[in-house]
Design an enzyme around this catalytic site. Sequence first.
Site, PDB file in Angstrom:
ATOM      1  N   GLU A 175       0.828  -1.207   0.000  1.00  0.00           N
ATOM      2  CA  GLU A 175       0.000   0.000   0.000  1.00  0.00           C
ATOM      3  C   GLU A 175       0.864   1.259   0.000  1.00  0.00           C
ATOM      4  O   GLU A 175       0.597   2.215  -0.736  1.00  0.00           O
ATOM      5  CB  GLU A 175      -0.939  -0.031   1.219  1.00  0.00           C
ATOM      6  CG  GLU A 175      -2.046  -1.050   1.032  1.00  0.00           C
ATOM      7  CD  GLU A 175      -2.831  -1.393   2.310  1.00  0.00           C
ATOM      8  OE1 GLU A 175      -3.802  -2.140   2.190  1.00  0.00           O
ATOM      9  OE2 GLU A 175      -2.465  -0.929   3.396  1.00  0.00           O
ATOM     10  N   ALA A 320      -7.532  -6.893  12.409  1.00  0.00           N
ATOM     11  CA  ALA A 320      -8.537  -6.159  13.176  1.00  0.00           C
ATOM     12  C   ALA A 320      -9.762  -7.037  13.452  1.00  0.00           C
ATOM     13  O   ALA A 320     -10.301  -7.038  14.558  1.00  0.00           O
ATOM     14  CB  ALA A 320      -8.943  -4.906  12.410  1.00  0.00           C
TER      15      ALA A 320
HETATM   16  C1  LIG Z   1      -0.308  -0.055   9.244  1.00  0.00           C
HETATM   17  C2  LIG Z   1      -1.255  -1.168   9.618  1.00  0.00           C
HETATM   18  C3  LIG Z   1      -2.188  -1.589   8.694  1.00  0.00           C
HETATM   19  C4  LIG Z   1      -3.080  -2.613   9.039  1.00  0.00           C
HETATM   20  N1  LIG Z   1      -4.010  -3.006   8.106  1.00  0.00           N
HETATM   21  C5  LIG Z   1      -4.928  -3.934   8.453  1.00  0.00           C
HETATM   22  C6  LIG Z   1      -5.966  -4.286   7.543  1.00  0.00           C
HETATM   23  O1  LIG Z   1      -6.021  -3.778   6.416  1.00  0.00           O
HETATM   24  N2  LIG Z   1      -6.884  -5.220   7.944  1.00  0.00           N
HETATM   25  C7  LIG Z   1      -6.830  -5.773   9.191  1.00  0.00           C
HETATM   26  O2  LIG Z   1      -7.716  -6.583   9.522  1.00  0.00           O
HETATM   27  N3  LIG Z   1      -5.856  -5.478  10.060  1.00  0.00           N
HETATM   28  C8  LIG Z   1      -4.906  -4.571   9.724  1.00  0.00           C
HETATM   29  N4  LIG Z   1      -3.921  -4.234  10.604  1.00  0.00           N
HETATM   30  C9  LIG Z   1      -3.820  -4.981  11.883  1.00  0.00           C
HETATM   31  C10 LIG Z   1      -4.818  -4.465  12.888  1.00  0.00           C
HETATM   32  O3  LIG Z   1      -4.779  -3.051  12.947  1.00  0.00           O
HETATM   33  C11 LIG Z   1      -4.472  -5.083  14.244  1.00  0.00           C
HETATM   34  O4  LIG Z   1      -4.558  -6.493  14.116  1.00  0.00           O
HETATM   35  C12 LIG Z   1      -5.431  -4.617  15.314  1.00  0.00           C
HETATM   36  O5  LIG Z   1      -5.286  -3.225  15.518  1.00  0.00           O
HETATM   37  C13 LIG Z   1      -5.175  -5.363  16.626  1.00  0.00           C
HETATM   38  O6  LIG Z   1      -6.088  -4.914  17.578  1.00  0.00           O
HETATM   39  P1  LIG Z   1      -5.691  -4.899  19.120  1.00  0.00           P
HETATM   40  O7  LIG Z   1      -6.914  -4.487  19.863  1.00  0.00           O
HETATM   41  O8  LIG Z   1      -5.020  -6.163  19.488  1.00  0.00           O
HETATM   42  O9  LIG Z   1      -4.557  -3.765  19.244  1.00  0.00           O
HETATM   43  P2  LIG Z   1      -4.558  -2.247  18.792  1.00  0.00           P
HETATM   44  O10 LIG Z   1      -5.680  -1.943  17.882  1.00  0.00           O
HETATM   45  O11 LIG Z   1      -3.171  -1.984  18.328  1.00  0.00           O
HETATM   46  O12 LIG Z   1      -4.806  -1.462  20.152  1.00  0.00           O
HETATM   47  C14 LIG Z   1      -3.921  -1.511  21.221  1.00  0.00           C
HETATM   48  C15 LIG Z   1      -4.249  -0.354  22.152  1.00  0.00           C
HETATM   49  O13 LIG Z   1      -3.546  -0.553  23.368  1.00  0.00           O
HETATM   50  C16 LIG Z   1      -2.992   0.674  23.795  1.00  0.00           C
HETATM   51  N5  LIG Z   1      -1.817   0.367  24.618  1.00  0.00           N
HETATM   52  C17 LIG Z   1      -0.722  -0.322  24.240  1.00  0.00           C
HETATM   53  N6  LIG Z   1       0.132  -0.428  25.272  1.00  0.00           N
HETATM   54  C18 LIG Z   1      -0.432   0.211  26.325  1.00  0.00           C
HETATM   55  C19 LIG Z   1      -0.027   0.445  27.658  1.00  0.00           C
HETATM   56  N7  LIG Z   1       1.128  -0.008  28.135  1.00  0.00           N
HETATM   57  N8  LIG Z   1      -0.859   1.145  28.470  1.00  0.00           N
HETATM   58  C20 LIG Z   1      -2.043   1.623  28.000  1.00  0.00           C
HETATM   59  N9  LIG Z   1      -2.471   1.415  26.732  1.00  0.00           N
HETATM   60  C21 LIG Z   1      -1.686   0.716  25.906  1.00  0.00           C
HETATM   61  C22 LIG Z   1      -2.647   1.397  22.499  1.00  0.00           C
HETATM   62  O14 LIG Z   1      -2.581   2.804  22.714  1.00  0.00           O
HETATM   63  C23 LIG Z   1      -3.817   0.995  21.604  1.00  0.00           C
HETATM   64  O15 LIG Z   1      -4.890   1.908  21.667  1.00  0.00           O
HETATM   65  C24 LIG Z   1      -3.015  -3.225  10.308  1.00  0.00           C
HETATM   66  C25 LIG Z   1      -2.073  -2.790  11.243  1.00  0.00           C
HETATM   67  C26 LIG Z   1      -1.205  -1.759  10.900  1.00  0.00           C
HETATM   68  C27 LIG Z   1      -0.194  -1.282  11.909  1.00  0.00           C
END
Ligand SMILES: Cc1cc2nc3c(=O)[nH]c(=O)nc-3n(C[C@H](O)[C@H](O)[C@H](O)COP(=O)(O)OP(=O)(O)OC[C@H]3O[C@@H](n4cnc5c(N)ncnc54)[C@H](O)[C@@H]3O)c2cc1C
Length: 425
Positions: A175, A320
Amino acid sequence: MERTMPQTKPRVVIIGAGFGGLEAAKTLGREPVEITLIDRQNYHCFQPLLYQVATAALSPADVAWPIRHILRQQKNATVLMTEVKGIDLVARIVSTEAGPFSFDFLVIATGARNSYFGHDHWAEVAPGLKRIEDATRIRRNILSAFEEAEIAREDSERKRLLTFVIIGGGPTGVEMAGAIAEIARQTLARDFRRIDPRAARIVLIEGGPRLLPTFSAQHSSYARDTLAAMGVDVMTSSPVHECDGGGVDLPGGRIEAGSIIWAAGVMASPAAQWLSAEHDRGGRVVVCPDLSLQGFKDIFVIGDTASVKDASGRPVPGLASAAKQMGKYVGKLIAARVAGQSLPPFRYRHEGSLATIGRRAAVVELGPIQLKGFIGWMFWSAVHIYFLIGLRNRFVVAITWLWSYVTFKRGARLITEVPPIVHDQ
Ligand SMILES: Cc1cc2nc3c(=O)[nH]c(=O)nc-3n(C[C@H](O)[C@H](O)[C@H](O)COP(=O)(O)OP(=O)(O)OC[C@H]3O[C@@H](n4cnc5c(N)ncnc54)[C@H](O)[C@@H]3O)c2cc1C
C-alpha cells in the site's frame, strides 16, 4: 495508594482501546459490571488506514476518534488515559503511571509494536507505521525529501533524496509503495520547477520470495505486476543487511535512499513480560482456548497480544477482525461468568484478506469470492468506509477519496514537527 471504585459490581479492567479492547467494552455495555478502560492515548486508531495519513491522502483526525466520545453513552464504562507499566497477578492489581487499579476481571488488549528483528537502531532511520505519530513522521519524511531535492545542488544528492525504499512486502508495504508512486507520478508531478518528481525511484524490498505472502500466488503476482506498471521496483528474496541514514545494504549491493520506511515486522506488546507468561516467537502470550491466561481464569489476553490457534490448528492472524472477534467473545464470557454461566471455547472465523495497490486496484480474498483490479478496489473502499467509526468520518473519507480519485490531489500535504520516536517497553 490503590484506587478501588466505590461499588459492589464486578470490576472489569480493560487495557487498550484498540479493536479488541473497545469491542470487549462495548459487548459489556448492558451488563452489571463496572468497566475501567485504560489507554495511553485518548483516541482509538483505525490502523488499516494509517498509510493514507502517511501518504497525505487523509488527516489524522479522519482515522482516529476520542475513546471517551465513543463510550460516552455507556454508563458502566470509565475511560482513563494513562500508561500501564505492570500487572500483579497475585494482588490482582494493574500498575499505571497514575497509580494502581484493582480488578475482578482483566482484559489485556495492548496490540503490537514494530519489530526490527534485533536491529532496534534501525527504528531511527526506518520508521514503522503503528501510530498516528509514525504516520505524520513518515509523511514529513516523504514530503521533505521532495523539498530538499528541489534545493539540492548535486545530482547524486538529488537522486538519493528522490529514492524511497519500503522494506516489507506485506499489505502495508504494498500500500505504501503504490501510494508513494502516485504522489511522485501524479500528485506532485507539476508542483516543482527544478526537479521532476516523476523521476523518483520507489523500491519495495521483500525478504521472502513473493509479495503479499498470506494471499494466493495469483494475487501476489498481480500485486507485483500492478506495482511494476506504476513504476515501483519490486525486489523479492532480498533480506536487508543494514539500514542507515543514507540507504540500505542488500545481498546485491547498496541502495542510496533519502527515505526508508519499515513495513517488515511486528511483535506483541510487552504483556508477556508483565505476566511472566509463556509466549511465542512474536512475543504473543499463549492463552487457553477461552483466551484466559493459563492458571488465571479471570485474566484474558486478546488481539495482537494473544497467541491462539483456529479450528484447523493455524495461528489466528494479527488482524482487526480477529481482535474484534476476541473482544466480543471475552465480553460475552465475562457476562456469562457474572451470571453464573459458561461459554464454549473461542472459535475464530476468518472474514477475509484485503490489500489495495494504489488508487485503482486491490486484491480481495473472501473465501470463494476473489476480486482484483478496480472491482476489488471498490470493494476495499466500501469495506473500509463501513468499518470506520462515526458518520462524520465515513462522510469525510468517502468525499476525500472521491475528490482524490477525480483530481489526483492529496489534501493533507503538510510538513509538521517531528515527534520523538516512541520506544515501547
Ligand atoms: C499499518 C497497519 C495496517 C493494518 N491493516 C490492516 C488491515 O487492512 N486489515 C486488518 O484486519 N488489520 C490490519 N492491521 C492490523 C490491525 O490493525 C491489528 O490487528 C489490530 O489493531 C489489533 O487490535 P488490538 O486491539 O489487538 O490492538 P490495537 O488496535 O493496536 O490497540 C492496542 C491499544 O492498546 C494501547 N496500549 C498499548 N500499550 C499500552 C499500555 N502499556 N498502556 C495503556 N495502553 C496501551 C494502544 O494505545 C492501543 O490503543 C493493520 C495494522 C497496521 C499497523
